[in-house]
Design a protein around this motif. Sequence first.
Motif, PDB file in Angstrom:
ATOM      1  N   ALA A 171       0.808  -1.218   0.000  1.00  0.00           N
ATOM      2  CA  ALA A 171       0.000   0.000   0.000  1.00  0.00           C
ATOM      3  C   ALA A 171       0.842   1.269   0.000  1.00  0.00           C
ATOM      4  CB  ALA A 171      -0.924  -0.002   1.216  1.00  0.00           C
ATOM      5  N   LYS A 172       2.079   1.203   0.484  1.00  0.00           N
ATOM      6  CA  LYS A 172       2.930   2.397   0.524  1.00  0.00           C
ATOM      7  C   LYS A 172       3.464   2.768  -0.849  1.00  0.00           C
ATOM      8  CE  LYS A 172       4.463   1.878   5.265  1.00  0.00           C
ATOM      9  NZ  LYS A 172       5.623   1.727   6.148  1.00  0.00           N
ATOM     10  N   GLY A 173       3.365   1.859  -1.806  1.00  0.00           N
ATOM     11  CA  GLY A 173       3.829   2.157  -3.157  1.00  0.00           C
ATOM     12  C   GLY A 173       5.328   1.975  -3.299  1.00  0.00           C
ATOM     13  N   ILE A 174       5.920   2.782  -4.167  1.00  0.00           N
ATOM     14  CA  ILE A 174       7.335   2.674  -4.490  1.00  0.00           C
ATOM     15  C   ILE A 174       8.124   3.558  -3.532  1.00  0.00           C
ATOM     16  CG2 ILE A 174       9.068   2.897  -6.304  1.00  0.00           C
ATOM     17  CD1 ILE A 174       6.853   0.827  -6.876  1.00  0.00           C
ATOM     18  N   THR A 175       8.835   2.943  -2.605  1.00  0.00           N
ATOM     19  CA  THR A 175       9.658   3.672  -1.649  1.00  0.00           C
ATOM     20  C   THR A 175      11.128   3.494  -2.015  1.00  0.00           C
ATOM     21  OG1 THR A 175       9.800   1.778  -0.152  1.00  0.00           O
ATOM     22  CG2 THR A 175       7.953   3.300   0.191  1.00  0.00           C
ATOM     23  N   ASP A 176      11.978   4.292  -1.381  1.00  0.00           N
ATOM     24  CA  ASP A 176      13.413   4.188  -1.643  1.00  0.00           C
ATOM     25  C   ASP A 176      13.954   2.817  -1.258  1.00  0.00           C
ATOM     26  OD1 ASP A 176      13.491   6.763  -2.614  1.00  0.00           O
ATOM     27  OD2 ASP A 176      14.078   7.652  -0.690  1.00  0.00           O
ATOM     28  N   SER A 177      13.480   2.280  -0.148  1.00  0.00           N
ATOM     29  CA  SER A 177      13.961   0.964   0.284  1.00  0.00           C
ATOM     30  C   SER A 177      13.485  -0.139  -0.667  1.00  0.00           C
ATOM     31  CB  SER A 177      13.518   0.663   1.718  1.00  0.00           C
ATOM     32  OG  SER A 177      12.115   0.678   1.817  1.00  0.00           O
ATOM     33  N   LEU A 178      12.282   0.003  -1.209  1.00  0.00           N
ATOM     34  CA  LEU A 178      11.782  -0.973  -2.178  1.00  0.00           C
ATOM     35  C   LEU A 178      12.616  -0.934  -3.462  1.00  0.00           C
ATOM     36  CD1 LEU A 178       9.069  -2.858  -2.716  1.00  0.00           C
ATOM     37  CD2 LEU A 178       8.744  -1.070  -4.397  1.00  0.00           C
ATOM     38  N   VAL A 179      12.980   0.260  -3.904  1.00  0.00           N
ATOM     39  CA  VAL A 179      13.816   0.402  -5.102  1.00  0.00           C
ATOM     40  C   VAL A 179      15.196  -0.202  -4.853  1.00  0.00           C
ATOM     41  CG1 VAL A 179      14.937   2.059  -6.643  1.00  0.00           C
ATOM     42  CG2 VAL A 179      12.563   2.413  -5.951  1.00  0.00           C
ATOM     43  N   ALA A 180      15.748   0.027  -3.661  1.00  0.00           N
ATOM     44  CA  ALA A 180      17.059  -0.535  -3.322  1.00  0.00           C
ATOM     45  C   ALA A 180      17.000  -2.061  -3.301  1.00  0.00           C
ATOM     46  CB  ALA A 180      17.529   0.002  -1.973  1.00  0.00           C
ATOM     47  N   GLU A 181      15.957  -2.616  -2.713  1.00  0.00           N
ATOM     48  CA  GLU A 181      15.798  -4.073  -2.657  1.00  0.00           C
ATOM     49  C   GLU A 181      15.596  -4.656  -4.056  1.00  0.00           C
ATOM     50  OE1 GLU A 181      16.015  -7.583  -0.719  1.00  0.00           O
ATOM     51  OE2 GLU A 181      16.207  -5.623   0.223  1.00  0.00           O
TER      52      GLU A 181
END
Length: 101
Positions: free
Chosen positions: A28-38
């Motif tokens: 639900a939080k969408g695209i976050t910096d940590s998601l992009v890094a992972e």
Amino acid sequence: MAAALSNPQKRYLRGLAHDLKPVILVGAKGITDSLVAETGLAIERHELIKVHVAAGDRELRDEWIAELCTRADAALVARIGNMAVLYRRSQDNPLIVLPKA
């Protein structure tokens, strides 16, 4: 920016991705910096990954997939429903040999 893939290359990658399980889950939080890094770490290791996007709205889902592709410097191979297949050639240890364009 990731290199554009030809249709035969996309078809080949879709075949390889068929049995893969999603390794990235967009919530639900969408695209976050940590998601992009992972995502960057996963795609560098595997080159071809599936992403599950949990967004109820089709436009929002497509927007998130496009943003993730841009920020992770990956090419969108396919999108079916809530699943997207992303590809980026590994710089250190390429595993997948693409057919000629």
